[in-house]
Design an enzyme around this catalytic site. Structure first.
Site, PDB file in Angstrom:
ATOM      1  N   SER A 126       3.981 -11.216  67.404  1.00 25.03           N
ATOM      2  CA  SER A 126       2.825 -11.213  66.512  1.00 25.03           C
ATOM      3  C   SER A 126       3.290 -11.141  65.056  1.00 25.03           C
ATOM      4  O   SER A 126       4.035 -12.007  64.605  1.00 25.03           O
ATOM      5  CB  SER A 126       1.884 -10.066  66.895  1.00 25.03           C
ATOM      6  OG  SER A 126       0.623 -10.206  66.290  1.00 25.03           O
ATOM      7  N   ASP A 182      -4.923 -16.723  73.497  1.00 22.80           N
ATOM      8  CA  ASP A 182      -4.711 -15.716  72.458  1.00 22.80           C
ATOM      9  C   ASP A 182      -5.910 -15.689  71.512  1.00 22.80           C
ATOM     10  O   ASP A 182      -6.226 -16.692  70.867  1.00 22.80           O
ATOM     11  CB  ASP A 182      -3.426 -16.046  71.673  1.00 22.80           C
ATOM     12  CG  ASP A 182      -2.937 -14.890  70.817  1.00 22.80           C
ATOM     13  OD1 ASP A 182      -3.774 -14.110  70.334  1.00 22.80           O
ATOM     14  OD2 ASP A 182      -1.718 -14.778  70.635  1.00 22.80           O
ATOM     15  N   HIS A 214      -3.253 -12.205  73.851  1.00 21.00           N
ATOM     16  CA  HIS A 214      -2.298 -11.777  72.820  1.00 21.00           C
ATOM     17  C   HIS A 214      -1.400 -10.695  73.405  1.00 21.00           C
ATOM     18  O   HIS A 214      -1.602  -9.497  73.177  1.00 21.00           O
ATOM     19  CB  HIS A 214      -3.052 -11.269  71.590  1.00 21.00           C
ATOM     20  CG  HIS A 214      -2.175 -11.078  70.386  1.00 21.00           C
ATOM     21  ND1 HIS A 214      -1.508 -12.121  69.784  1.00 21.00           N
ATOM     22  CD2 HIS A 214      -1.863  -9.955  69.672  1.00 21.00           C
ATOM     23  CE1 HIS A 214      -0.825 -11.660  68.748  1.00 21.00           C
ATOM     24  NE2 HIS A 214      -1.022 -10.343  68.666  1.00 21.00           N
TER      25      HIS A 214
END
Length: 247
Positions: A126, A182, A214
């Site tokens: 991320s 995601d 995610h």
């Protein structure tokens, strides 16, 4: 910004002779401890015994998208609405560049301790993956590889102007992984980042995980492990020989 308080990274020493290092960077709101189980699993499998793992900790900063609430972050985010463009709007360039300097300093410390830059992989998830991708491609040294999970290219609208000349990591293998469900870092943004890098001539691969949100799945972590093994093969006796070549 210059007075940021940084906790020291979480460090896992190499199980055998230290010949390589992986710096793996966590995402927004997490800490280095969040990725400790993945590292411990890799270490338990004894396929990366010569690798030291460094898991940095982001400083506590106000995050605009969370109402200004302070949490561990590598840069501020104005909006997280799941769209492909929201993360590219109003990017925190100052915060990104400050974290970039920190990532470069972590690599430089390993180089100063005797690990060649081409035996160092920079990776993350991320925000951490975005920082690893950006910091790796703008680094003044050649890395062994870059890993970017569920992430995207930062400052993409001006990225070509931020890359040093010569481009030390033009040919460095980049491994990107992304779930197609995601809802935080939109898959299309990850794919757009991959396509943009490909068009600029970078050695980048994108692996898509159907149905994954995610997060990271066991299959993805196994493939990251294989990438690390391929980029940081064990040196074994060669490392010992190098160490006593002057005797």
């Amino acid at each position: 910004m210059s007075s940021l308080v940084r906790r020291p990274p979480l460090v896992f020493p190499a199980a055998a002779r230290h010949t390589a290092t992986v710096i793996f960077v966590h995402g927004l709101g997490d800490t280095g401890h969040g990725w400790a189980p993945a590292v411990e699993n890799w270490r338990m499998r004894s396929k990366l015994d010569e690798v030291k793992f460094i898991l940095p900790n982001a400083p506590q900063i106000p995050i605009t998208a969370n109402g200004g609430y302070r949490m561990p972050g590598w840069y501020d985010i104005v909006s997280i609405d799941g769209s492909a463009d929201s993360l590219r709007r109003s990017e925190d360039e100052a915060g990104i560049l400050q974290s970039q300097q920190y990532m470069h300093s972590l690599v430089q410390s390993e180089i100063d301790s005797g690990i060649p830059s081409d035996r160092i992989v920079l990776g993350g998830f991320s925000q951490g993956g975005a920082m690893s991708l950006f910091s790796g491609l703008t680094a003044p040294f050649q890395l062994a590889g870059i890993v970017a999970l569920s992430s995207y290219l930062l400052l993409s609208l001006k990225f070509p102007q931020l890359v040093p000349k010569p481009e030390y990591n033009k040919a460095t293998p980049i491994w990107m992984g992304h779930g197609d469900r995601d809802n935080v870092v939109n898959f299309q943004l990850g794919k757009r980042s991959h396509d943009m890098l490909k068009e600029m001539g970078y050695n980048v691969t994108l692996k898509t995980y159907p149905g994954m949100a995610h997060s990271a799945c066991p299959e993805e972590l196994d493939e990251v492990e294989e990438f690390l093994r391929s980029r940081l093969p064990a040196l074994g006796d060669k490392a010992q020989d190098n160490g006593k070549s002057e005797l």
